[in-house]
Design a protein around this motif. Sequence first.
Motif, PDB file in Angstrom:
ATOM      1  N   VAL A   1       1.023  -1.183   0.058  1.00 42.51           N
ATOM      2  CA  VAL A   1      -0.034  -0.248  -0.013  1.00 42.51           C
ATOM      3  C   VAL A   1       0.942   1.314   0.042  1.00 42.51           C
TER       4      VAL A   1
ATOM      5  N   ILE B   1      -5.401  -2.027  -5.640  1.00 40.32           N
ATOM      6  CA  ILE B   1      -6.163  -2.897  -4.763  1.00 40.32           C
ATOM      7  C   ILE B   1      -7.350  -3.589  -5.533  1.00 40.32           C
TER       8      ILE B   1
ATOM      9  N   LEU C   1      -0.029  -6.152  -4.221  1.00 38.90           N
ATOM     10  CA  LEU C   1       0.312  -4.960  -4.016  1.00 38.90           C
ATOM     11  C   LEU C   1       1.766  -4.362  -4.058  1.00 38.90           C
TER      12      LEU C   1
END
Length: 168
Positions: A41, A54, A86
């Motif tokens: 992330v 995502i 990710l």
Amino acid sequence: MTLHNILAAVVVAMLLVTAVQDVVARTVSNRLILILGAAGVALRLQDHTIVPAICIATLVFLAALGCWTRGWLGGGDAKLLGATMLLVPPPYQVTILTVMSFAGGVISLIYLICRRWLSVVPGPRPRGVVRRAVRIELWRLGRGGPIPYAVAIATGAISALASEGLAQ
């Protein structure tokens, strides 16, 4: 060295630890998966690809979850695959899946061949961690145990990270 490169190096080290953990204990740490997902992330926030990353990671995780419900993939492997998606921008996520599939096929082939030709040699418990790990692996082979698929997932993720780094 940029923050992105430092984070990528730490991620590679965690992927290697995860792969070794799966070989030795046939388990994948939820804590490592969570850290890898958080690192992914952070990386995607840096390059502004968080939303598509995502979305794709969720679709891949749901597919892996379907494989888990059928007994084709371990639960830790399914979670690890979702988290590793990710780690790279969407164009490189295909690399993870492609290399992972190839590596998984090679590992599976090795295990099929080894099941036929290798077995545990009776005798006292071997000394040393590596020799014990080899003996345990031979025992798993003889029993038709699962393959350490986190090795294939880590191989795919590391390959994609390397491809992304070379393209920068």
